[in-house]
Design a protein around this motif. Sequence first.
Motif, PDB file in Angstrom:
ATOM      1  N   THR A  69       8.283  -0.592  -8.032  1.00 28.19           N
ATOM      2  CA  THR A  69       8.674  -0.067  -9.167  1.00 28.19           C
ATOM      3  C   THR A  69      10.122  -0.162  -9.254  1.00 28.19           C
ATOM      4  O   THR A  69      10.618  -0.833 -10.226  1.00 28.19           O
ATOM      5  N   SER A 122      -3.737   3.994  -1.763  1.00 30.36           N
ATOM      6  CA  SER A 122      -3.783   3.075  -2.698  1.00 30.36           C
ATOM      7  C   SER A 122      -2.941   1.761  -2.524  1.00 30.36           C
ATOM      8  O   SER A 122      -2.301   1.655  -1.838  1.00 30.36           O
ATOM      9  N   THR A 123      -3.732   0.618  -3.263  1.00 23.52           N
ATOM     10  CA  THR A 123      -2.844  -0.428  -3.352  1.00 23.52           C
ATOM     11  C   THR A 123      -1.511   0.009  -3.999  1.00 23.52           C
ATOM     12  O   THR A 123      -1.750   0.828  -5.109  1.00 23.52           O
ATOM     13  N   ALA A 124      -0.581  -0.876  -4.114  1.00 22.84           N
ATOM     14  CA  ALA A 124       0.756  -0.422  -4.873  1.00 22.84           C
ATOM     15  C   ALA A 124       1.234  -1.565  -5.588  1.00 22.84           C
ATOM     16  O   ALA A 124       1.254  -2.684  -5.237  1.00 22.84           O
ATOM     17  N   THR A 125       2.163  -0.988  -6.361  1.00 23.90           N
ATOM     18  CA  THR A 125       2.896  -2.016  -7.123  1.00 23.90           C
ATOM     19  C   THR A 125       4.552  -1.640  -6.890  1.00 23.90           C
ATOM     20  O   THR A 125       4.840  -0.266  -6.667  1.00 23.90           O
ATOM     21  N   ASP A 150      -1.601   1.985  -7.277  1.00 23.02           N
ATOM     22  CA  ASP A 150      -2.616   1.286  -8.479  1.00 23.02           C
ATOM     23  C   ASP A 150      -4.065   1.673  -8.137  1.00 23.02           C
ATOM     24  O   ASP A 150      -4.455   2.620  -8.351  1.00 23.02           O
ATOM     25  N   GLU A 151      -4.652   0.601  -7.440  1.00 27.63           N
ATOM     26  CA  GLU A 151      -6.162   1.027  -6.967  1.00 27.63           C
ATOM     27  C   GLU A 151      -6.362   1.894  -5.833  1.00 27.63           C
ATOM     28  O   GLU A 151      -5.965   1.806  -4.964  1.00 27.63           O
ATOM     29  N   TYR A 181       0.979  -1.201   0.010  1.00 20.02           N
ATOM     30  CA  TYR A 181      -0.130  -0.109  -0.073  1.00 20.02           C
ATOM     31  C   TYR A 181       0.813   1.299  -0.018  1.00 20.02           C
ATOM     32  O   TYR A 181       2.087   1.225   0.499  1.00 20.02           O
TER      33      TYR A 181
END
Length: 321
Positions: free
Chosen positions: A148, A143-146, A166-167, A135
Amino acid sequence: MDFLLSDVHDDLASTVDALLTKADIPARARAWTHGDHHPVVEVVTALAETGITGLLIDESSGGSSAGATEMVVAMEQVGRHALPGPIVETVAVLPVLLRSAGVSGSHLSALAEGALATCAIPPIAPLAPIAETSYVVIDGVLSTATTTDRVATVDPTRILAELGPDEVLAENVDVHDAADIGTLATAAQLLGMASAMLASAADYAQARKQFGRAIGSFQAVKHHLADVAIAVEMARPLVYAAALGVDGLVPEGTDVRRDVAAAKVAAGDAAYLASRRALQVLGAIGYTTEHDLSLYLTKTRALLTAWGTPADLRRRVLESL
């Protein structure tokens, strides 16, 4: 006001200590450094079964509805055994962050059940320990996260990552409570690590002999270890007083954020002193990755700046005076 821990807290500490002692955390930590996270996930699952990962989560979401004091008791034992992974984020930061943002349901339930998760809150915590679930809060937007980019640290069990949103889950999120609980949990972790390094150095000083005597009988060694013992015992009341503040059990008008900052500064100083003195007592063997002390040395260095650098936290204390 009675500041002594209750029998419930002592039992909680004993439970976590026994579970982690049986699990042989140093071996699992070394597996983590080689990319094998399963052994640590097994331990976190076991902690979840005893209610540890859900201490700050409401019963309606599968947690224990406990408080910051109980969390600190557990995190001190986590630090004592140098358990790797995003434990502070999973047990402390995310339960508070998600609750304050009004996000519940499956997100909190997964944490209570032992899912490892991480988060970043720039600029307080710009990087996050790696985990499958992430997150991020940017400009008040949760947001949810990715992931990088990944960043190695001095601690081989602590790989950090830059997170991208992300979302979107919530907006206008106040992150102060979540950041403070992260600072407090890290302080408790450092306190436990300091205690463990002191115990390791003391045991070695009794076993190692020079000139026919245990080196622990030499005055210089005694003074080294006494300095660490004093630093640990002076830091512990600050950590637990800050936990009482977070739980709202202090007089009205108490600056809880200042107390949290002071607690991490003191615990960090104690852990850093313990790492230096333990290395001096153990000598060259303490440098080797084969010795468990190395796990504590590198983790101490990495956690000193986690969830608030010493400079930022000292500035907060100064500005409150």
